[in-house]
Design a protein around this motif. Structure first.
Motif, short mmCIF file in Angstrom:
data_model
loop_
_atom_site.label_atom_id
_atom_site.label_comp_id
_atom_site.label_asym_id
_atom_site.label_seq_id
_atom_site.Cartn_x
_atom_site.Cartn_y
_atom_site.Cartn_z
N SER A 72 0.82 -1.18 0.00
CA SER A 72 0.00 0.00 0.00
C SER A 72 0.86 1.23 0.00
CB SER A 72 -0.87 -0.03 1.21
OG SER A 72 -1.29 1.23 1.49
N THR B 260 -1.06 4.42 0.46
CA THR B 260 -1.36 4.83 1.80
C THR B 260 -0.24 5.68 2.35
OG1 THR B 260 -2.55 2.84 2.14
CG2 THR B 260 -1.81 4.01 4.07
N SER C 107 -0.13 9.34 1.01
CA SER C 107 -0.95 10.43 1.41
C SER C 107 -0.40 10.95 2.71
CB SER C 107 -2.37 9.95 1.61
OG SER C 107 -2.35 8.73 2.27
N TYR D 231 -3.25 12.30 6.87
CA TYR D 231 -3.90 12.31 8.17
C TYR D 231 -3.31 13.29 9.15
CZ TYR D 231 -4.99 7.92 6.09
OH TYR D 231 -5.34 6.94 5.25
N VAL E 293 -4.46 2.82 7.06
CA VAL E 293 -5.39 3.63 6.30
C VAL E 293 -6.54 4.01 7.23
CG1 VAL E 293 -4.86 2.55 4.13
CG2 VAL E 293 -6.67 1.63 5.54
N LYS E 294 -7.20 5.01 6.86
CA LYS E 294 -8.33 5.43 7.70
C LYS E 294 -9.43 4.40 7.65
CE LYS E 294 -8.52 10.39 8.31
NZ LYS E 294 -8.01 10.19 9.66
N ASP F 84 -5.38 0.17 1.07
CA ASP F 84 -4.87 1.51 0.85
C ASP F 84 -6.02 2.46 0.60
OD1 ASP F 84 -5.44 1.63 -2.00
OD2 ASP F 84 -3.79 0.19 -2.20
N ASP F 85 -5.68 3.69 0.45
CA ASP F 85 -6.72 4.70 0.38
C ASP F 85 -7.44 4.73 -0.96
OD1 ASP F 85 -6.39 5.63 2.94
OD2 ASP F 85 -4.72 6.92 2.37
N CYS G 153 -8.78 -0.54 -4.06
CA CYS G 153 -7.47 -0.62 -3.46
C CYS G 153 -6.62 -1.62 -4.23
CB CYS G 153 -7.58 -1.04 -2.00
SG CYS G 153 -8.05 -2.76 -1.76
N ASP H 233 -15.50 1.09 0.98
CA ASP H 233 -15.12 1.34 2.36
C ASP H 233 -15.97 0.52 3.30
OD1 ASP H 233 -13.17 3.07 1.70
OD2 ASP H 233 -14.36 4.87 2.03
N SER I 5 -14.99 10.03 0.06
CA SER I 5 -13.68 9.43 -0.01
C SER I 5 -12.78 10.27 -0.88
CB SER I 5 -13.81 8.03 -0.59
OG SER I 5 -12.55 7.47 -0.69
N TYR J 65 -9.90 11.36 -3.13
CA TYR J 65 -8.96 10.71 -4.00
C TYR J 65 -7.98 11.72 -4.53
CZ TYR J 65 -6.62 8.20 -7.52
OH TYR J 65 -5.64 7.62 -8.25
#
Length: 303
Positions: free
Chosen positions: A26, A29, A32, A35, A64-65, A79-80, A84, A98, A181, A183
DNA sequence: CCCCTCGGACGTTCAATGGG
DNA sequence: CCATTGAACGTCCGAGGGGT
Protein backbone atom coordinates in the motif's frame (compact mmCIF):
# COMPACT_ATOMS: atom_id res chain seq x y z
CA UNK A 1 1.62 2.46 5.87
CA UNK A 2 3.51 0.98 4.47
CA UNK A 3 6.53 0.15 2.95
CA UNK A 4 8.01 -2.16 0.67
CA UNK A 5 10.28 -4.95 1.06
CA UNK A 6 12.36 -6.28 -1.66
CA UNK A 7 12.07 -9.82 -2.52
CA UNK A 8 14.27 -11.96 -4.47
CA UNK A 9 11.53 -12.45 -6.88
CA UNK A 10 10.39 -9.37 -8.55
CA UNK A 11 6.85 -9.76 -7.72
CA UNK A 12 6.80 -9.21 -4.06
CA UNK A 13 5.78 -5.77 -3.28
CA UNK A 14 4.80 -6.06 0.24
CA UNK A 15 6.67 -4.75 3.14
CA UNK A 16 5.93 -7.59 5.28
CA UNK A 17 7.18 -11.05 5.21
CA UNK A 18 3.65 -11.99 5.23
CA UNK A 19 2.32 -14.35 2.80
CA UNK A 20 2.97 -13.32 -0.64
CA UNK A 21 -0.67 -13.64 -1.21
CA UNK A 22 -1.67 -10.48 0.36
CA UNK A 23 1.44 -8.69 -0.26
CA UNK A 24 -0.34 -5.84 -1.76
CA UNK A 25 1.80 -3.02 -0.99
CA UNK A 26 0.00 0.00 0.00
CA UNK A 27 2.25 2.65 -1.12
CA UNK A 28 -0.67 4.79 -1.78
CA UNK A 29 -1.36 4.83 1.80
CA UNK A 30 1.95 5.94 2.81
CA UNK A 31 1.89 8.51 0.20
CA UNK A 32 -0.95 10.43 1.41
CA UNK A 33 0.75 12.67 3.77
CA UNK A 34 -2.67 13.28 4.85
CA UNK A 35 -3.90 12.31 8.17
CA UNK A 36 -1.57 13.94 10.46
CA UNK A 37 0.21 16.07 8.05
CA UNK A 38 3.43 14.30 8.27
CA UNK A 39 3.04 10.82 7.11
CA UNK A 40 4.17 8.35 9.60
CA UNK A 41 4.37 5.60 7.16
CA UNK A 42 5.97 2.48 8.17
CA UNK A 43 9.39 1.29 7.49
CA UNK A 44 10.22 4.16 5.28
CA UNK A 45 13.77 3.40 4.61
CA UNK A 46 15.60 0.57 3.26
CA UNK A 47 18.33 -0.52 5.45
CA UNK A 48 20.51 1.07 2.91
CA UNK A 49 19.07 4.37 3.85
CA UNK A 50 19.44 3.91 7.47
CA UNK A 51 22.77 4.60 8.92
CA UNK A 52 24.12 1.33 9.95
CA UNK A 53 25.42 2.83 13.08
CA UNK A 54 21.89 3.07 14.27
CA UNK A 55 19.89 0.11 15.16
CA UNK A 56 17.34 -0.67 12.57
CA UNK A 57 14.22 0.78 13.85
CA UNK A 58 10.80 0.33 12.56
CA UNK A 59 8.91 3.46 12.14
CA UNK A 60 5.33 3.48 13.06
CA UNK A 61 3.01 1.28 11.28
CA UNK A 62 0.72 3.29 9.20
CA UNK A 63 -2.86 2.50 8.73
CA UNK A 64 -5.39 3.63 6.30
CA UNK A 65 -8.33 5.43 7.70
CA UNK A 66 -10.73 2.99 6.36
CA UNK A 67 -9.91 -0.32 4.87
CA UNK A 68 -12.15 -1.69 2.23
CA UNK A 69 -14.43 -4.49 3.14
CA UNK A 70 -12.34 -7.06 1.39
CA UNK A 71 -9.15 -6.14 3.09
CA UNK A 72 -10.93 -5.85 6.33
CA UNK A 73 -12.24 -9.32 6.03
CA UNK A 74 -8.88 -10.63 5.18
CA UNK A 75 -7.18 -8.58 7.80
CA UNK A 76 -4.89 -7.42 5.13
CA UNK A 77 -3.39 -4.20 4.22
CA UNK A 78 -5.53 -1.85 2.31
CA UNK A 79 -4.87 1.51 0.85
CA UNK A 80 -6.72 4.70 0.38
CA UNK A 81 -7.42 4.25 -3.24
CA UNK A 82 -10.58 2.67 -4.43
CA UNK A 83 -10.33 0.15 -5.67
CA UNK A 84 -7.47 -0.62 -3.46
CA UNK A 85 -4.48 -2.39 -4.72
CA UNK A 86 -5.38 -5.64 -3.16
CA UNK A 87 -8.80 -5.66 -4.71
CA UNK A 88 -7.35 -4.69 -8.02
CA UNK A 89 -4.96 -7.51 -7.80
CA UNK A 90 -7.71 -9.94 -7.15
CA UNK A 91 -9.88 -8.44 -9.78
CA UNK A 92 -12.55 -7.43 -7.41
CA UNK A 93 -12.09 -3.77 -7.74
CA UNK A 94 -15.74 -3.26 -8.15
CA UNK A 95 -16.33 -4.68 -4.76
CA UNK A 96 -13.85 -2.47 -3.16
CA UNK A 97 -15.84 -0.25 -0.93
CA UNK A 98 -15.12 1.34 2.36
CA UNK A 99 -16.09 -0.66 5.30
CA UNK A 100 -18.62 0.69 7.62
CA UNK A 101 -17.44 1.88 10.94
CA UNK A 102 -19.19 1.35 14.13
CA UNK A 103 -20.26 4.32 16.05
CA UNK A 104 -18.26 4.87 19.12
CA UNK A 105 -19.91 4.33 22.41
CA UNK A 106 -20.80 7.35 24.36
CA UNK A 107 -21.55 8.04 27.92
CA UNK A 108 -18.91 5.75 29.25
CA UNK A 109 -17.83 6.86 32.64
CA UNK A 110 -14.20 7.04 33.35
CA UNK A 111 -12.28 7.17 36.49
CA UNK A 112 -10.17 10.11 37.48
CA UNK A 113 -7.20 10.64 35.30
CA UNK A 114 -3.81 9.82 36.44
CA UNK A 115 -1.84 12.84 37.26
CA UNK A 116 0.92 13.66 34.98
CA UNK A 117 4.23 12.99 36.53
CA UNK A 118 4.88 16.62 36.77
CA UNK A 119 7.11 16.94 33.84
CA UNK A 120 6.62 17.78 30.27
CA UNK A 121 3.49 19.22 28.94
CA UNK A 122 3.84 16.99 26.05
CA UNK A 123 0.61 15.76 24.79
CA UNK A 124 -0.03 12.18 24.29
CA UNK A 125 0.10 12.62 20.61
CA UNK A 126 2.76 15.21 20.38
CA UNK A 127 4.83 13.74 23.04
CA UNK A 128 8.07 15.54 23.56
CA UNK A 129 10.63 13.27 22.14
CA UNK A 130 12.72 11.98 24.93
CA UNK A 131 15.04 10.91 22.27
CA UNK A 132 17.36 13.74 21.45
CA UNK A 133 17.80 12.42 18.01
CA UNK A 134 14.51 11.03 17.00
CA UNK A 135 14.62 8.63 14.16
CA UNK A 136 14.26 10.29 10.83
CA UNK A 137 10.86 8.92 10.42
CA UNK A 138 10.40 10.81 7.29
CA UNK A 139 13.87 11.70 6.61
CA UNK A 140 12.54 14.94 5.44
CA UNK A 141 10.48 17.84 6.28
CA UNK A 142 7.59 19.03 4.32
CA UNK A 143 9.68 21.76 2.96
CA UNK A 144 12.03 19.26 1.65
CA UNK A 145 14.67 20.49 3.95
CA UNK A 146 16.31 18.11 6.26
CA UNK A 147 15.06 18.50 9.75
CA UNK A 148 17.29 20.53 11.90
CA UNK A 149 19.17 18.80 14.57
CA UNK A 150 19.49 15.17 15.11
CA UNK A 151 21.27 12.97 12.78
CA UNK A 152 21.10 13.88 9.20
CA UNK A 153 18.34 11.92 7.67
CA UNK A 154 19.46 9.22 5.47
CA UNK A 155 17.41 10.47 2.62
CA UNK A 156 16.80 14.02 3.40
CA UNK A 157 15.10 14.97 0.25
CA UNK A 158 13.23 11.89 -0.33
CA UNK A 159 9.61 11.51 0.27
CA UNK A 160 8.27 8.29 1.49
CA UNK A 161 9.52 5.44 -0.51
CA UNK A 162 12.37 7.55 -1.47
CA UNK A 163 10.51 9.54 -4.00
CA UNK A 164 11.98 12.92 -4.39
CA UNK A 165 9.70 15.36 -2.78
CA UNK A 166 9.31 17.91 -5.47
CA UNK A 167 7.70 15.43 -7.69
CA UNK A 168 6.09 13.54 -5.02
CA UNK A 169 2.77 15.07 -5.61
CA UNK A 170 0.47 17.26 -3.69
CA UNK A 171 -0.04 16.97 -0.05
CA UNK A 172 -3.55 15.77 0.20
CA UNK A 173 -5.93 17.68 2.26
CA UNK A 174 -7.11 16.22 5.46
CA UNK A 175 -10.48 14.74 5.35
CA UNK A 176 -12.71 14.15 8.19
CA UNK A 177 -14.59 10.97 8.60
CA UNK A 178 -17.68 11.10 6.61
CA UNK A 179 -16.19 13.13 3.90
CA UNK A 180 -16.48 11.77 0.52
CA UNK A 181 -13.68 9.43 -0.01
CA UNK A 182 -10.86 11.64 -1.04
CA UNK A 183 -8.96 10.71 -4.00
CA UNK A 184 -5.77 12.32 -4.84
CA UNK A 185 -4.16 11.13 -7.91
CA UNK A 186 -0.86 9.93 -6.84
CA UNK A 187 2.00 9.89 -9.14
CA UNK A 188 4.63 7.42 -8.56
CA UNK A 189 7.98 8.41 -9.60
CA UNK A 190 10.19 5.55 -8.84
CA UNK A 191 13.44 5.97 -7.24
CA UNK A 192 16.43 4.31 -8.56
CA UNK A 193 17.12 1.06 -6.93
CA UNK A 194 19.88 1.42 -4.53
CA UNK A 195 22.65 -1.02 -4.21
CA UNK A 196 21.65 -1.54 -0.71
CA UNK A 197 18.08 -2.32 -1.39
CA UNK A 198 18.41 -5.89 -1.90
CA UNK A 199 15.87 -8.58 -1.72
CA UNK A 200 14.83 -9.87 1.54
CA UNK A 201 15.22 -6.74 3.46
CA UNK A 202 12.61 -6.40 5.98
CA UNK A 203 10.28 -3.52 6.23
CA UNK A 204 12.58 -1.23 4.50
CA UNK A 205 10.05 0.29 2.28
CA UNK A 206 12.32 0.38 -0.63
CA UNK A 207 13.76 -2.73 -1.79
CA UNK A 208 11.23 -3.99 -4.17
CA UNK A 209 12.41 -4.73 -7.55
CA UNK A 210 11.47 -2.37 -10.21
CA UNK A 211 10.28 -3.14 -13.62
CA UNK A 212 12.09 -1.63 -16.50
CA UNK A 213 11.90 2.12 -16.40
CA UNK A 214 9.67 2.48 -19.35
CA UNK A 215 7.11 0.49 -17.53
CA UNK A 216 7.00 2.39 -14.39
CA UNK A 217 7.54 5.94 -15.25
CA UNK A 218 4.09 7.28 -15.26
CA UNK A 219 3.07 10.06 -17.49
CA UNK A 220 3.15 13.30 -15.71
CA UNK A 221 -0.25 14.64 -15.12
CA UNK A 222 -0.52 17.89 -13.30
CA UNK A 223 -2.45 17.64 -10.18
CA UNK A 224 -6.00 18.59 -10.62
CA UNK A 225 -6.18 17.82 -14.23
CA UNK A 226 -7.21 14.31 -13.75
CA UNK A 227 -10.91 13.89 -13.53
CA UNK A 228 -12.14 12.08 -10.53
CA UNK A 229 -13.18 8.86 -12.16
CA UNK A 230 -9.79 8.42 -13.55
CA UNK A 231 -8.64 6.07 -10.88
CA UNK A 232 -11.16 3.67 -12.16
CA UNK A 233 -9.75 3.82 -15.58
CA UNK A 234 -6.15 4.00 -14.89
CA UNK A 235 -4.73 2.24 -12.00
CA UNK A 236 -2.71 4.20 -9.60
CA UNK A 237 0.59 4.90 -11.05
CA UNK A 238 2.92 2.93 -9.05
CA UNK A 239 6.04 1.16 -9.86
CA UNK A 240 4.82 -2.09 -8.60
CA UNK A 241 1.48 -2.08 -10.25
CA UNK A 242 1.80 -0.65 -13.68
CA UNK A 243 -1.57 -1.96 -14.48
CA UNK A 244 -3.84 -0.14 -16.75
CA UNK A 245 -7.27 -0.92 -15.63
CA UNK A 246 -10.28 -1.15 -17.71
CA UNK A 247 -13.53 0.20 -16.58
CA UNK A 248 -15.34 -1.95 -14.19
CA UNK A 249 -16.93 -3.88 -16.92
CA UNK A 250 -13.71 -5.70 -16.92
CA UNK A 251 -14.70 -7.49 -13.84
CA UNK A 252 -17.42 -9.91 -14.37
CA UNK A 253 -19.72 -10.16 -11.51
CA UNK A 254 -19.65 -13.22 -9.46
CA UNK A 255 -22.09 -15.82 -10.35
CA UNK A 256 -24.98 -15.61 -8.02
CA UNK A 257 -23.77 -12.29 -7.02
CA UNK A 258 -21.03 -13.22 -4.70
CA UNK A 259 -18.33 -15.28 -3.37
CA UNK A 260 -17.19 -17.01 -6.37
CA UNK A 261 -13.55 -17.67 -6.25
CA UNK A 262 -11.55 -14.62 -6.86
CA UNK A 263 -9.90 -14.78 -10.15
CA UNK A 264 -6.37 -15.66 -9.81
CA UNK A 265 -4.23 -12.67 -10.31
CA UNK A 266 -2.15 -12.65 -13.40
CA UNK A 267 0.95 -14.58 -13.09
CA UNK A 268 4.01 -12.90 -11.88
CA UNK A 269 5.85 -14.00 -14.84
CA UNK A 270 4.19 -11.68 -17.20
CA UNK A 271 3.42 -8.62 -15.29
CA UNK A 272 5.91 -8.07 -12.65
CA UNK A 273 3.02 -7.67 -10.37
CA UNK A 274 2.68 -9.59 -7.26
CA UNK A 275 0.58 -12.43 -8.10
CA UNK A 276 1.91 -15.02 -5.91
CA UNK A 277 -1.23 -14.60 -4.08
CA UNK A 278 -3.93 -16.57 -5.47
CA UNK A 279 -7.26 -16.03 -4.16
CA UNK A 280 -8.80 -19.23 -4.36
CA UNK A 281 -12.35 -19.06 -3.85
CA UNK A 282 -13.07 -21.75 -1.48
CA UNK A 283 -10.81 -20.31 1.01
CA UNK A 284 -11.53 -16.73 0.51
CA UNK A 285 -13.02 -15.19 3.45
CA UNK A 286 -15.83 -14.04 1.35
CA UNK A 287 -17.14 -17.40 1.67
CA UNK A 288 -17.20 -16.40 5.04
CA UNK A 289 -20.23 -18.14 5.91
CA UNK A 290 -17.68 -20.03 7.81
CA UNK A 291 -14.35 -19.55 9.33
CA UNK A 292 -14.09 -16.03 10.36
CA UNK A 293 -17.54 -15.67 9.10
CA UNK A 294 -16.87 -12.84 6.89
CA UNK A 295 -17.71 -9.69 8.59
CA UNK A 296 -19.39 -11.57 11.28
CA UNK A 297 -16.16 -13.18 12.04
CA UNK A 298 -14.56 -9.89 12.33
CA UNK A 299 -17.19 -8.56 14.53
CA UNK A 300 -17.16 -11.66 16.52
CA UNK A 301 -13.54 -11.27 16.93
CA UNK A 302 -14.09 -7.79 18.01
CA UNK A 303 -10.89 -6.80 16.56
C1' DC B 1 6.84 -24.16 -1.03
C1' DC B 2 2.81 -21.46 -1.36
C1' DC B 3 -1.04 -19.52 0.48
C1' DC B 4 -4.56 -18.83 3.97
C1' DT B 5 -6.07 -18.14 8.66
C1' DC B 6 -6.34 -15.52 12.57
C1' DG B 7 -4.27 -14.01 17.28
C1' DG B 8 -2.84 -10.12 18.85
C1' DA B 9 0.22 -5.97 18.47
C1' DC B 10 -0.18 -1.63 17.15
C1' DG B 11 -2.35 2.77 15.37
C1' DT B 12 -6.28 6.06 15.35
C1' DT B 13 -10.15 8.36 17.02
C1' DC B 14 -12.67 10.87 20.11
C1' DA B 15 -15.61 11.28 24.49
C1' DA B 16 -14.60 12.11 29.13
C1' DT B 17 -12.01 14.50 32.27
C1' DG B 18 -9.28 18.09 34.42
C1' DG B 19 -6.90 22.44 34.69
C1' DG B 20 -6.41 27.25 33.63
C1' DC C 1 -12.22 26.29 26.46
C1' DC C 2 -8.60 23.56 25.57
C1' DA C 3 -5.22 20.11 26.73
C1' DT C 4 -4.90 15.59 28.20
C1' DT C 5 -6.21 10.95 29.02
C1' DG C 6 -7.35 6.49 27.91
C1' DA C 7 -10.47 3.12 26.04
C1' DA C 8 -13.05 1.80 21.97
C1' DC C 9 -12.39 0.66 17.62
C1' DG C 10 -9.82 -0.32 13.59
C1' DT C 11 -5.83 -2.00 10.74
C1' DC C 12 -2.82 -5.42 9.48
C1' DC C 13 1.68 -8.00 10.90
C1' DG C 14 3.41 -12.27 11.00
C1' DA C 15 3.46 -17.09 13.00
C1' DG C 16 1.72 -21.29 12.04
C1' DG C 17 -0.65 -24.73 9.62
C1' DG C 18 -2.95 -26.79 5.65
C1' DG C 19 -2.86 -27.58 0.76
C1' DT C 20 -0.58 -28.55 -3.51
Amino acid sequence: MASVRAHSDDDRIDQSPESASDSVQSQLTMHSASYTGLPTHMYPFSSGFVPTSQPQMRSKRRQVKNACTNCQKACKKCDDARPCLRCVKYGIGEECVDSQRKERKKGIKRGPYKKRDGKSRATSTTEAQPDPAPPPAMGMSLSGVPPAGGTPPAASFMGPMGYPLPIYGPIPTVHKPGDASPYHPTYYVPMQPTPSSHPGQEHDGQGYSLPPPHQYYPPYIPYGTMPYPTPYLVSHHRPDMPVVMQPHAQYPGYPNGHHAPYPKPPSAGNSGVDVTASVNGSTRREDHADGREAIAGIEGRNM
